[in-house]
Structure formats: C-alpha cells, structure tokens
Design a protein around this motif. Structure first.
Motif, PDB file in Angstrom:
ATOM      1  N   ALA A  40      10.563  12.430   8.727  1.00 45.16           N
ATOM      2  CA  ALA A  40      10.516  12.530   7.267  1.00 45.16           C
ATOM      3  C   ALA A  40      10.443  13.967   6.764  1.00 45.16           C
ATOM      4  O   ALA A  40       9.964  14.871   7.447  1.00 45.16           O
ATOM      5  CB  ALA A  40       9.323  11.742   6.735  1.00 45.16           C
ATOM      6  N   ARG A  41      10.890  14.118   5.524  1.00 40.51           N
ATOM      7  CA  ARG A  41      10.747  15.386   4.798  1.00 40.51           C
ATOM      8  C   ARG A  41      10.393  15.060   3.350  1.00 40.51           C
ATOM      9  O   ARG A  41      10.586  13.910   2.906  1.00 40.51           O
ATOM     10  CB  ARG A  41      12.035  16.205   4.888  1.00 40.51           C
ATOM     11  N   PRO A  42       9.862  16.019   2.601  1.00 40.12           N
ATOM     12  CA  PRO A  42       9.489  15.722   1.212  1.00 40.12           C
ATOM     13  C   PRO A  42      10.649  15.123   0.422  1.00 40.12           C
ATOM     14  O   PRO A  42      11.793  15.548   0.557  1.00 40.12           O
ATOM     15  CB  PRO A  42       9.081  17.105   0.666  1.00 40.12           C
ATOM     16  N   GLY A  43      10.335  14.116  -0.382  1.00 44.35           N
ATOM     17  CA  GLY A  43      11.345  13.386  -1.152  1.00 44.35           C
ATOM     18  C   GLY A  43      11.750  12.077  -0.514  1.00 44.35           C
ATOM     19  O   GLY A  43      12.408  11.250  -1.144  1.00 44.35           O
ATOM     20  N   ASP A  44      11.340  11.856   0.741  1.00 44.42           N
ATOM     21  CA  ASP A  44      11.694  10.633   1.458  1.00 44.42           C
ATOM     22  C   ASP A  44      10.720   9.502   1.149  1.00 44.42           C
ATOM     23  O   ASP A  44       9.587   9.723   0.715  1.00 44.42           O
ATOM     24  CB  ASP A  44      11.693  10.865   2.972  1.00 44.42           C
ATOM     25  N   LEU A  45      11.164   8.290   1.431  1.00 41.40           N
ATOM     26  CA  LEU A  45      10.326   7.096   1.390  1.00 41.40           C
ATOM     27  C   LEU A  45      10.405   6.420   2.748  1.00 41.40           C
ATOM     28  O   LEU A  45      11.493   6.189   3.274  1.00 41.40           O
ATOM     29  CB  LEU A  45      10.819   6.118   0.309  1.00 41.40           C
ATOM     30  N   LEU A  46       9.245   6.107   3.309  1.00 42.20           N
ATOM     31  CA  LEU A  46       9.176   5.345   4.553  1.00 42.20           C
ATOM     32  C   LEU A  46       8.645   3.952   4.229  1.00 42.20           C
ATOM     33  O   LEU A  46       7.591   3.821   3.597  1.00 42.20           O
ATOM     34  CB  LEU A  46       8.255   6.031   5.563  1.00 42.20           C
ATOM     35  N   ASN A 105       0.860  -1.188   0.000  1.00 46.05           N
ATOM     36  CA  ASN A 105       0.000   0.000   0.000  1.00 46.05           C
ATOM     37  C   ASN A 105       0.892   1.233   0.000  1.00 46.05           C
ATOM     38  O   ASN A 105       1.636   1.466   0.958  1.00 46.05           O
ATOM     39  CB  ASN A 105      -0.896   0.026   1.240  1.00 46.05           C
ATOM     40  N   LEU A 106       0.836   2.023  -1.068  1.00 48.01           N
ATOM     41  CA  LEU A 106       1.690   3.197  -1.209  1.00 48.01           C
ATOM     42  C   LEU A 106       0.855   4.465  -1.068  1.00 48.01           C
ATOM     43  O   LEU A 106      -0.129   4.654  -1.785  1.00 48.01           O
ATOM     44  CB  LEU A 106       2.404   3.186  -2.567  1.00 48.01           C
ATOM     45  N   PHE A 107       1.263   5.309  -0.137  1.00 50.81           N
ATOM     46  CA  PHE A 107       0.593   6.581   0.120  1.00 50.81           C
ATOM     47  C   PHE A 107       1.544   7.728  -0.218  1.00 50.81           C
ATOM     48  O   PHE A 107       2.759   7.590  -0.115  1.00 50.81           O
ATOM     49  CB  PHE A 107       0.198   6.710   1.594  1.00 50.81           C
ATOM     50  N   HIS A 108       0.960   8.867  -0.563  1.00 53.17           N
ATOM     51  CA  HIS A 108       1.737  10.094  -0.783  1.00 53.17           C
ATOM     52  C   HIS A 108       1.253  11.106   0.240  1.00 53.17           C
ATOM     53  O   HIS A 108       0.122  11.598   0.158  1.00 53.17           O
ATOM     54  CB  HIS A 108       1.551  10.589  -2.216  1.00 53.17           C
ATOM     55  N   VAL A 109       2.104  11.391   1.212  1.00 53.36           N
ATOM     56  CA  VAL A 109       1.745  12.277   2.316  1.00 53.36           C
ATOM     57  C   VAL A 109       2.574  13.552   2.195  1.00 53.36           C
ATOM     58  O   VAL A 109       3.706  13.619   2.683  1.00 53.36           O
ATOM     59  CB  VAL A 109       1.985  11.598   3.682  1.00 53.36           C
ATOM     60  N   ALA A 110       2.024  14.525   1.484  1.00 52.56           N
ATOM     61  CA  ALA A 110       2.663  15.843   1.339  1.00 52.56           C
ATOM     62  C   ALA A 110       4.130  15.720   0.923  1.00 52.56           C
ATOM     63  O   ALA A 110       5.012  16.306   1.525  1.00 52.56           O
ATOM     64  CB  ALA A 110       2.529  16.638   2.630  1.00 52.56           C
ATOM     65  N   GLY A 111       4.370  14.917  -0.115  1.00 57.41           N
ATOM     66  CA  GLY A 111       5.720  14.780  -0.654  1.00 57.41           C
ATOM     67  C   GLY A 111       6.521  13.622  -0.109  1.00 57.41           C
ATOM     68  O   GLY A 111       7.624  13.350  -0.592  1.00 57.41           O
ATOM     69  N   VAL A 112       5.999  12.930   0.891  1.00 61.87           N
ATOM     70  CA  VAL A 112       6.658  11.746   1.446  1.00 61.87           C
ATOM     71  C   VAL A 112       5.910  10.505   0.952  1.00 61.87           C
ATOM     72  O   VAL A 112       4.691  10.425   1.068  1.00 61.87           O
ATOM     73  CB  VAL A 112       6.665  11.767   2.990  1.00 61.87           C
ATOM     74  N   GLN A 113       6.642   9.558   0.379  1.00 61.06           N
ATOM     75  CA  GLN A 113       6.038   8.287  -0.010  1.00 61.06           C
ATOM     76  C   GLN A 113       6.079   7.349   1.202  1.00 61.06           C
ATOM     77  O   GLN A 113       7.125   7.211   1.842  1.00 61.06           O
ATOM     78  CB  GLN A 113       6.812   7.663  -1.168  1.00 61.06           C
ATOM     79  N   VAL A 114       4.944   6.747   1.499  1.00 65.05           N
ATOM     80  CA  VAL A 114       4.840   5.844   2.649  1.00 65.05           C
ATOM     81  C   VAL A 114       4.343   4.496   2.149  1.00 65.05           C
ATOM     82  O   VAL A 114       3.220   4.382   1.646  1.00 65.05           O
ATOM     83  CB  VAL A 114       3.887   6.406   3.728  1.00 65.05           C
TER      84      VAL A 114
END
Length: 199
Positions: free
Chosen positions: A160-166, A43-52
């Motif tokens: 996290a910051r924008p551009g990161d992947l968790l 399950n891939l989410f986009h949270v204000a520039g962070v991919q989770v």
C-alpha cells in the motif's frame, strides 16, 4: 447503504417490540462500527494515508455491497484480501473471486482459512481464486497466495501507499488482523517503510 438498511430493520423491530422512539434513537446514536462495538463489521482505519477496511464479507453479494462502499471512498488503488471455506464448490469460489475482481483491485491477497479447509487440501481454495482472477485478466504478480489471514494482510499493507484502500475480508483470524493494524498505528508505521522491528 447496507448499514443504514440494517439500522432501519433493527429500528422497525424495536418499534414492533414496543420500545419508545427515544430508546431506539439512543441505541442508534450510541452505535459506532468500531472493533470494540462491532468487531470485523465495517471497521475503517486510517493508517498514515491508507484506508483499511476490515469486514467479515465472505460471499459475492457482500463483495458487491463492499465494492459500492469502496467506490464511495474514492481510493487511488484498491487491495483486496479474500478466501473461502473449503466446503463451497469450485463455482461458488469462482463467483467470489469474480465479485472481488469487479472492485478493480490493483493487488489481491488470496488467503487460506486453515480452520475451515473442510476436506480441501491446503492451497486448493486460494489456487482456485488465483486461477479465476488470472482468467479475468490479472497480470503476473497481482495475485499472491498466503497460508493465513495475517500474512495476507501484511502483504497488502507492505504494497500500500497513501491514497489506497485495503479491503481485508476476515473470517478465521480477525483478532490477529486487528492487532496487526493497531500495532502499526501505535508504532507510527508509514506505508513504504519496513515494518517496526524488522518483523
């Protein structure tokens, strides 16, 4: 790649069972790896520039596959949440830590699985993970230890910051982790700012 392999296997089995090509195609086209259709499975989410990425990944082979997926998403930094059931031996836990470390994470949240201690003391598994990652070169502060999955996920989101992947490996409280992400999306939370309501 691993989901394509799974889809091919499912299509081959459906064909062997006599389903028509049209029915197989309809099933494949209708599938979407969302929490509604496939909770906790890529399950891939986009949270204000962070991919989770929320996934059930829980063994070295799985982390190798997710690591290849993560590389393809081209993140600036990677944060990883992981833990293991207590009935695995120390070397199996260290193997898991080594596989996750090969993703070159900038932050690791080692979590406990309170429902799956299986004879281990609380903090023992996450301690082994932290110890192994420090042996592999993790600097002070890179690995944090958490008593459960939601606090571990929160720690990574706060980092996290924008551009990161968790990469959030969930086994015991997938629902809580998914609810946390959905809540942040609903509230319009942005990385680097306090959580809504100060919680």
């Amino acid at each position: 790649v691993y989901n394509v392999s799974n889809a091919l296997g499912a299509a081959a089995l459906a064909h062997a069972l006599g389903l028509t090509d049209e029915a197989i195609r309809a099933g494949l086209v209708a599938f979407d790896p969302t929490p509604a259709q496939s909770p906790g499975r890529t399950n891939l989410f986009h949270v204000a520039g962070v991919q989770v990425l929320v996934d059930f990944v829980h063994n070295p082979h799985g982390f190798e596959a997710v690591g290849r997926l993560a590389s393809g998403l081209a993140p600036e930094r990677i944060g990883v949440m992981l833990g293991h059931a207590g009935d695995r031996d120390d070397e199996a836990i260290r193997d898991l830590a080594r596989a996750a470390w090969r993703m070159a994470p900038g932050r690791v949240a080692a979590k406990e699985l309170p429902k799956y201690l299986r004879g281990r003391a609380s903090g023992e598994v996450s301690g082994i993970i932290r110890d192994e990652m420090e042996k592999l070169g993790a600097a002070d502060g890179v690995v944090s230890v958490h008593g459960d999955e939601v606090p571990a996920a929160r720690a990574l989101l706060e980092w996290a910051r924008p551009g990161d992947l968790l990469v959030l490996s969930t086994q015991s409280d997938r629902t809580g982790v998914l609810q946390l992400i959905e809540w942040l999306l609903e509230e319009g939370w942005r990385p680097g700012t306090p959580f809504p309501g100060g919680d």
